[in-house]
Design a protein around this motif. Structure first.
Motif, PDB file in Angstrom:
ATOM      1  N   PHE A   1       0.848  -1.183   0.000  1.00  0.00           N
ATOM      2  CA  PHE A   1       0.000   0.000   0.000  1.00  0.00           C
ATOM      3  C   PHE A   1       0.884   1.234   0.000  1.00  0.00           C
ATOM      4  CE2 PHE A   1       0.279  -1.988   4.177  1.00  0.00           C
ATOM      5  CZ  PHE A   1       0.979  -1.030   4.887  1.00  0.00           C
ATOM      6  N   GLN A   2       0.335   2.306  -0.529  1.00  0.00           N
ATOM      7  CA  GLN A   2       1.064   3.561  -0.598  1.00  0.00           C
ATOM      8  C   GLN A   2       0.854   4.352   0.679  1.00  0.00           C
ATOM      9  OE1 GLN A   2       3.047   4.365  -2.975  1.00  0.00           O
ATOM     10  NE2 GLN A   2       2.503   3.002  -4.657  1.00  0.00           N
ATOM     11  N   MET A   3       1.866   5.161   1.000  1.00  0.00           N
ATOM     12  CA  MET A   3       1.759   6.057   2.150  1.00  0.00           C
ATOM     13  C   MET A   3       1.143   7.364   1.680  1.00  0.00           C
ATOM     14  SD  MET A   3       2.226   6.775   5.239  1.00  0.00           S
ATOM     15  CE  MET A   3       1.471   8.313   5.691  1.00  0.00           C
ATOM     16  N   ILE A   4      -0.028   7.694   2.194  1.00  0.00           N
ATOM     17  CA  ILE A   4      -0.733   8.906   1.792  1.00  0.00           C
ATOM     18  C   ILE A   4      -0.667   9.921   2.923  1.00  0.00           C
ATOM     19  CG2 ILE A   4      -2.940   9.878   1.071  1.00  0.00           C
ATOM     20  CD1 ILE A   4      -1.665   8.086  -0.988  1.00  0.00           C
ATOM     21  N   ILE A   5      -0.433  11.193   2.590  1.00  0.00           N
ATOM     22  CA  ILE A   5      -0.352  12.238   3.607  1.00  0.00           C
ATOM     23  C   ILE A   5      -1.678  12.345   4.341  1.00  0.00           C
ATOM     24  CG2 ILE A   5       1.378  13.561   2.349  1.00  0.00           C
ATOM     25  CD1 ILE A   5      -0.847  15.427   1.429  1.00  0.00           C
ATOM     26  N   PRO A   6      -1.659  12.801   5.609  1.00  0.00           N
ATOM     27  CA  PRO A   6      -2.916  12.908   6.352  1.00  0.00           C
ATOM     28  C   PRO A   6      -3.791  14.038   5.811  1.00  0.00           C
ATOM     29  CG  PRO A   6      -1.123  13.879   7.599  1.00  0.00           C
ATOM     30  CD  PRO A   6      -0.502  13.226   6.414  1.00  0.00           C
TER      31      PRO A   6
END
Length: 322
Positions: free
Chosen positions: A217-222
């Motif tokens: 999974f990709q790391m998405i900004i909050p």
């Protein structure tokens, strides 16, 4: 072809010169937090080399020796950073925790930076001696009502606060390791427990014990609550889109996304789920509708070749021939 050869030679020459010339790379205060140790006297001991970089003016080297009396606009020096850390940890009311030991519910220093003087104060006299100040940002997750506090700290003639702190809502803070690691832990555990079999049926891969058929999974900004689609004030969320872990991963996404919500310092929770153009409010709801046959299913075969697609191989061979 001749132009390509010349450009290639220039790039190689530049890289060789850079490798020979640069001896050290500087690091910022937030990058070396795990190396800091707190002594019994509240002094912060930083290993040699963490914040100091020395070079030579000869050849292609850059002199990174820090000035003993930095001018107004010079970045914080290693000695100033150590002094600020010691000063902040000496304030018992702040109840600070070292970054390497911090959790969502800890009070810890996120970053510190120089407060640049106003242009009118140094215009015409850039070497003018002024009181240097730093902005120290603290995440107060340990308070009853968590909040972000920005402190102004003056460095001379004596370390001390310069004015009252400025407070920012806790859910507006940047993403940090304690929060990200807690969110990912919940994401993996909950998704694998409630949708692990669905993911395998749909995308022929798993999050855990996956051998050579892994999903990532990709790391998405909050995002703030309103952007994430969360109605309650104070929440914020991360959307985690999934993909099949075959290089290049950007070419192997799957239509499955999970929202993880965070309320202050509480344990993150999985929330909305997006699957094949359909939105569900919880992983539990997604599974419930799946078992009832009310979900439009999707099947994406797992890529069998771990190498780049054929088009990239052709490009690589063409470059080699040139």
């Amino acid at each position: 072809m001749r132009l390509l050869t010349i450009l290639r030679s220039l790039v190689i020459s530049f890289l060789v010169a850079s490798v020979k010339g640069v001896k050290h790379q500087p690091t910022g205060p937030h990058e070396t937090a795990s190396h800091y140790q707190k002594s019994p006297t509240n002094e912060i001991n930083i290993p040699n080399g963490c914040l100091q970089c020395h070079g030579s003016l000869s050849g292609n080297s850059i002199d990174l020796t820090e000035p003993g009396n930095p001018p107004p606009s010079h970045d914080l020096t290693s000695e100033e950073i150590k002094a600020i850390f010691s000063f902040m940890f000496s304030q018992q009311s702040l109840n600070l925790t070292m970054q390497s030991e911090a959790t969502l519910s800890s009070n810890y220093i996120y970053t510190m930076e120089l407060i640049l003087p106003k242009k009118k104060d140094i215009e015409g006299n850039p070497q003018r001696q002024m009181i240097r100040k730093a902005l120290v940002t603290v995440f107060n997750g340990g308070k009853v009502s968590p909040v972000v506090a920005e402190y102004c700290v003056q460095l001379a003639p004596r370390l001390g606060f310069c004015g009252n702190p400025k407070y920012i809502p806790f859910y507006f803070r940047p993403a940090t390791y304690p929060e990200i690691s807690a969110a990912i832990k919940v994401l993996i555990e909950e998704t694998n427990r409630l949708a692990g079999d669905i993911l395998f049926e749909s995308f022929e891969g798993s999050l855990v014990n996956c051998s050579n058929r892994c999903l990532g999974f990709q790391m998405i900004i909050p995002y703030a609550a309103i952007i994430s689609g969360i109605r309650d004030k104070g929440f914020r969320g991360y959307w985690f889109p999934f993909f099949q872990r075959r290089r290049p991963s950007t070419l192997n996404p799957v239509d499955f996304i999970v929202l993880v919500t965070i309320n202050g310092t509480a344990t993150p929770q999985t929330a909305d789920v997006w699957y094949n153009g359909q939105l569900f409010d919880l992983l539990q709801s997604f599974r419930k509708f799946w078992l009832k046959g009310m979900v439009k299913k999707l099947h994406v075969s797992f890529p069998s070749d771990p190498h780049p697609p054929e088009v990239f191989l052709h490009i690589h061979k063409d470059l080699q021939h040139k």
